[in-house]
Design a protein around this motif. Structure first.
Motif, short mmCIF file in Angstrom:
data_model
loop_
_atom_site.label_atom_id
_atom_site.label_comp_id
_atom_site.label_asym_id
_atom_site.label_seq_id
_atom_site.Cartn_x
_atom_site.Cartn_y
_atom_site.Cartn_z
N VAL A 7 17.50 36.00 22.71
CA VAL A 7 16.29 35.80 23.51
C VAL A 7 15.10 35.64 22.56
N PRO A 8 14.43 34.50 22.58
CA PRO A 8 13.25 34.31 21.73
C PRO A 8 12.14 35.30 22.08
N THR A 9 11.21 35.46 21.15
CA THR A 9 10.06 36.34 21.38
C THR A 9 9.37 35.94 22.69
N GLY A 10 9.07 36.94 23.50
CA GLY A 10 8.40 36.67 24.77
C GLY A 10 9.34 36.57 25.95
N GLY A 11 10.66 36.67 25.68
CA GLY A 11 11.63 36.53 26.76
C GLY A 11 11.92 37.79 27.54
N GLY A 12 11.31 38.90 27.15
CA GLY A 12 11.50 40.15 27.89
C GLY A 12 12.84 40.81 27.64
N LYS A 13 13.29 40.83 26.37
CA LYS A 13 14.62 41.35 26.09
C LYS A 13 14.74 42.86 26.25
N THR A 14 13.63 43.59 26.25
CA THR A 14 13.74 45.05 26.42
C THR A 14 14.27 45.39 27.80
N TYR A 15 13.64 44.86 28.84
CA TYR A 15 14.13 45.09 30.20
C TYR A 15 15.50 44.44 30.41
N ALA A 16 15.66 43.22 29.86
CA ALA A 16 16.91 42.49 30.07
C ALA A 16 18.10 43.23 29.47
N SER A 17 17.95 43.71 28.23
CA SER A 17 19.07 44.40 27.58
C SER A 17 19.39 45.72 28.29
N LEU A 18 18.37 46.41 28.78
CA LEU A 18 18.61 47.66 29.50
C LEU A 18 19.30 47.38 30.83
N ARG A 19 18.93 46.26 31.48
CA ARG A 19 19.59 45.91 32.74
C ARG A 19 21.07 45.64 32.50
N PHE A 20 21.38 44.86 31.47
CA PHE A 20 22.79 44.62 31.16
C PHE A 20 23.50 45.93 30.84
N ASP A 44 19.57 62.72 34.82
CA ASP A 44 20.05 62.09 36.04
C ASP A 44 21.25 61.22 35.74
N PRO A 45 22.11 60.98 36.75
CA PRO A 45 23.25 60.09 36.55
C PRO A 45 22.80 58.67 36.23
N LEU A 46 23.68 57.90 35.58
CA LEU A 46 23.34 56.52 35.26
C LEU A 46 23.05 55.70 36.52
N GLU A 47 23.70 56.05 37.63
CA GLU A 47 23.43 55.33 38.88
C GLU A 47 21.96 55.44 39.26
N VAL A 48 21.38 56.62 39.09
CA VAL A 48 19.97 56.83 39.43
C VAL A 48 19.08 56.04 38.47
N LEU A 49 19.43 56.05 37.19
CA LEU A 49 18.65 55.29 36.20
C LEU A 49 18.67 53.81 36.53
N ASN A 50 19.84 53.31 36.93
CA ASN A 50 19.96 51.90 37.28
C ASN A 50 19.12 51.56 38.51
N GLU A 51 19.10 52.46 39.49
CA GLU A 51 18.29 52.22 40.69
C GLU A 51 16.80 52.15 40.34
N ARG A 52 16.35 53.03 39.44
CA ARG A 52 14.95 53.02 39.03
C ARG A 52 14.60 51.73 38.28
N LEU A 53 15.51 51.30 37.40
CA LEU A 53 15.27 50.05 36.68
C LEU A 53 15.22 48.87 37.65
N GLU A 54 16.13 48.86 38.62
CA GLU A 54 16.15 47.74 39.57
C GLU A 54 14.86 47.69 40.39
N ARG A 55 14.33 48.84 40.74
CA ARG A 55 13.04 48.84 41.48
C ARG A 55 11.95 48.22 40.61
#
Length: 743
Positions: free
Chosen positions: A236-249, A187-198
């Motif tokens: 981001v210290p441990t527990g800060g949710g960097k997996t979702y955060a880095s993917l969002r960026f 899928d296009p990156l736009e679709v991936l971004n929409e899924r992440l935002e949801r």
């Protein structure tokens, strides 16, 4: 008619048709970084050696093997003076060669092969001129070529080589199969971004202080995504949710106006983290959009898409690639076709280095230089993502890439996400340490050597007995065994049962366990902070009740020089924050020491890099690629003597030096039979690897003298004495040594 390929069913492909298809495909691959004219010319020249009568005899009548790649390399030099393309064409089967020296009259280097052509030692291929006219040098000038320093020229050559060899492989594969390869329906990156935002919006509005902090980090990533491409840090210290955060960026940054980025590449030091991250990404954006590329991934058991996923690893043709640091960086310095095919698809990517502090210092400068090159000339953005930033700002700045922090006020984040307190308890004997572990219902102890881990485990078992919930984790246990042990550990922790674990550093990153108290032998500050991430991981207890005890083993255990040096710097950090190393043991609860603070972490890496200033490019790889000699070979055209093959051989992210010993298990009996019979596949090797232990030379020699192992292939052995593998601690070569004395 001159023939390039003959299929199994007798179909014939003309040389000129193959050349044009490869040239057009390679040019398209090179378009994102402006080298399409170079790539097109390389594609048109790469197989002109096939116009010789000798090659036609080979392809049509199974004649002798013929050198068909030197011809194009020589013509590009003679007609256009384009030595970088000569390297590409000469190496499009065997890999980019070294430049060589003028003293060479023959041989595998580029100069050796050009001499071979100059002395008319190649089959006559001149018939190519009836069908092909190679462009002149002035028509294929690369934009801004005069501003390319030697390293950039070598890097560009490797990138064009990637376009050429990927196009050549794909064109040949298409002809032989009768159709193009079947690709994953991504899928296009736009679709991936929409899924992440949801997914992300389900975290809002945040409830509780922890979720407020995590959402603030997510917001910071969204805000920074529109910034110009370059180098960023996400602290981001441990527990800060960097997996979702880095993917969002990464997704937002790729899609930001004017960025025109094509994919996201996650590079991770450990396969355990890769597997966790890849699983999170698959759940959020869809499995068809995530390529997991590392040695342990079993494509044979990946369902109906396994075959397409395996093909995608060849050139990273996927929206999100999750891979190892080794795979990424060794590819950037590679010379072999198999490693280089993917390089052109790294252009215009967001590259996230998860646990960035794990880049090895001995290759740090080459790693930073390659990343800076990708940012400057290939439209990439780099994100250094970790709780323990490795102080790379000055290095990147020296290459014109200032590092920008994404998170707002990292120090305030550190305070809000603080889950533990550090205390130094001084020197301690194994027996006393075992007593301390026994006093806790649940505790983790991490040490620096496998030998100490086993000795401490045996001591704790003697004190607590079989029902004391004592576990051992080290690389003397094969991966499948460690997984079973970790599953048992997690069950006991969840049930509130007694659980004391003695482990090596393998548990420090990417292993999701939560202990109320942790003991850590002095090591690098980054290792100790990572270890602290296993204490109060879920944040269910107050920080003042979740103690990470740092200690210095009284018993001397041999550790690598690298570990010893980092431990020494950690001692200096402790002294710098006012900890008395001699008197700390007077208090049973130790001396408070905030060694996990951002200041302590920065000071540690600054000292480490200063101490190793002359070893940040230990093999001289970067030096060889920035101080390139030139030789006047012919017609006053200097040849850059780029040592592609030599640099690739010396650039190694990991110097393991170990040998694999397979521990037979019913789960891999069939694979072992296939491998012994010579019918094993790559899938067989991957499954067997999950039952393999790495041993250094001395331990392996003990097993060999005792007749306890049998060579399977290369550096891989099979254990033939099952009594040497303990269900609690894994492989024990010392027992084999004892047996050897009595044989």
């Amino acid at each position: 008619m001159y023939v390039s390929h003959v299929s199994e069913d007798g179909r014939i492909e003309r040389v000129v048709d193959h050349l044009r298809e490869v040239a057009e495909m390679a040019a398209e691959f090179a378009r994102p970084f402006g080298a399409e004219k170079w790539a097109y010319l390389a594609g048109m020249a790469h197989d002109i050696g096939k116009y010789s009568a000798e090659f036609q005899n080979r392809i049509l009548r199974e004649g002798h093997k013929v050198d068909h790649s030197t011809a194009g390399a020589y013509e590009l030099y003679e007609q256009a003076g384009l030595l970088p393309l000569s390297f590409c064409v000469a190496g499009h089967h065997g890999g980019l060669p070294d430049g060589g020296s003028l003293a060479e009259l023959e041989g595998p280097t580029l100069i050796g092969r050009l001499r071979k052509a100059e002395h008319h030692e190649l089959p006559n291929y001149r018939a190519y001129a009836r069908e092909i006219e190679l462009p002149k040098a002035e028509s294929v000038v690369f934009d801004n070529m005069t501003h390319f320093d030697p390293f950039s020229l070598a890097f560009l050559t490797r990138m064009v080589f990637s376009c050429l060899v990927d196009a050549d492989f794909l064109s040949t594969e298409c002809f032989m199969a009768g159709s193009p390869r079947e690709l994953m329906a991504t899928d296009p990156l736009e679709v991936l971004n929409e899924r992440l935002e949801r997914k992300v919006q389900s975290f809002y509005p945040p409830r509780g202080e922890l979720n407020k902090t995590r959402c603030a980090i997510l917001d910071a990533c969204a805000e920074a995504a529109s910034d110009a491409p370059g180098v960023f840090s996400l602290t981001v210290p441990t527990g800060g949710g960097k997996t979702y955060a880095s993917l969002r960026f990464a997704l937002r940054h790729a899609l930001a106006e004017g960025h025109d980025m094509r994919r996201v590449i996650y590079a991770v030091p450990f396969t355990s983290i890769i597997e966790q991250n890849a699983e999170v990404f698959r759940e959020v954006v869809g499995a068809n959009n995530v390529l997991e590329h590392h040695g342990n991934f079993d494509f044979d058991n990946a369902g109906e898409d396994g075959g397409m996923l395996r093909l995608a690893t060849e050139n990273w043709d996927a929206p999100i690639v999750v891979t190892t640091n080794v795979q990424l960086f060794e590819s950037l310095y590679a010379n072999k076709t198999s490693r280089c095919r993917k390089l052109h698809n790294i252009a215009n990517s967001v590259i996230v280095l998860d646990e960035a502090q794990m880049l090895p210092t001995k290759q740090l400068l080459p790693c930073v230089r390659a990343l800076a090159e990708l940012v400057h000339r290939y439209g990439c953005t780099v994100v250094l993502c970790t709780a323990t930033q490795p102080s790379l700002g000055e290095m990147f700045a020296s290459y014109g890439c200032p590092v920008r922090e994404i998170a707002h006020e990292p120090q305030a984040l550190y305070e809000r996400l603080r889950r533990t307190e550090y205390r130094f308890v001084g020197k301690i004997e194994d027996e006393a340490l075992a007593d301390r572990l026994a006093s806790h219902k649940q505790a983790l102890c991490v040490v620096n050597s496998r030998k100490q881990a086993k000795a401490l485990y045996d001591s704790a078992r003697r004190e607590l007995g079989d029902d004391g919930g004592v576990y051992h984790l080290s690389t003397l246990m094969h991966p499948a065994h460690r997984e079973r042990a970790l599953a048992a550990i997690r069950r006991r922790l969840a049930a509130g049962k007694a659980c004391r674990v003695i482990a090596t550093s393998l548990i420090e990153a990417g292993v999701d366990v939560d202990f109320p108290v942790v003991y850590r032998a002095l090591a690098g500050v980054d290792s100790m902070v990572q270890c602290a991430g296993r204490c109060n991981r879920e944040g269910k207890r107050p920080a003042c009740e979740s103690i990470v005890y740092l200690f210095d083993p009284k018993t001397s255990y041999g550790v690598p020089n690298d570990t010893a040096q980092k431990r020494s710097i950690a001692r200096s950090i402790l002294l710098g924050i006012g900890v008395s190393l001699e008197n700390a043991g007077a208090e049973s609860e130790g001396v408070p020491c905030d060694i996990g603070s951002l200041e302590a972490i920065a000071s540690y890496f600054d000292q480490l890099h200063e101490l190793r200033a002359d070893r940040l490019d230990a093999e001289g790889v970067l030096g060889d690629l920035t101080e390139i000699d030139r030789a006047e070979f012919h017609k006053d055209r200097p040849i850059p003597l780029i040592p592609f093959k030599d640099a690739a051989g010396r650039f190694r992210m990991i110097e393991d030096g170990s040998h694999s010993v397979i521990v037979p298990d019913p789960a891999i009996y069939q694979e072992l039979r296939d491998l012994r019979a010579g019918t094993g596949t790559r899938g067989s090797m991957r499954r067997v690897a999950r039952y393999s232990v790495g041993l250094y030379d001395n331990d392996l020699k003990v097993l060999q003298r005792a007749g306890a192992v049998r060579l399977l292939d290369g550096d891989t052995y099979v254990l033939v004495d099952p009594s040497l593998y303990r269900e609690d601690t894994g492989l024990d070569a010392s027992d084999a040594g004892g047996k050897g004395l009595f044989l």
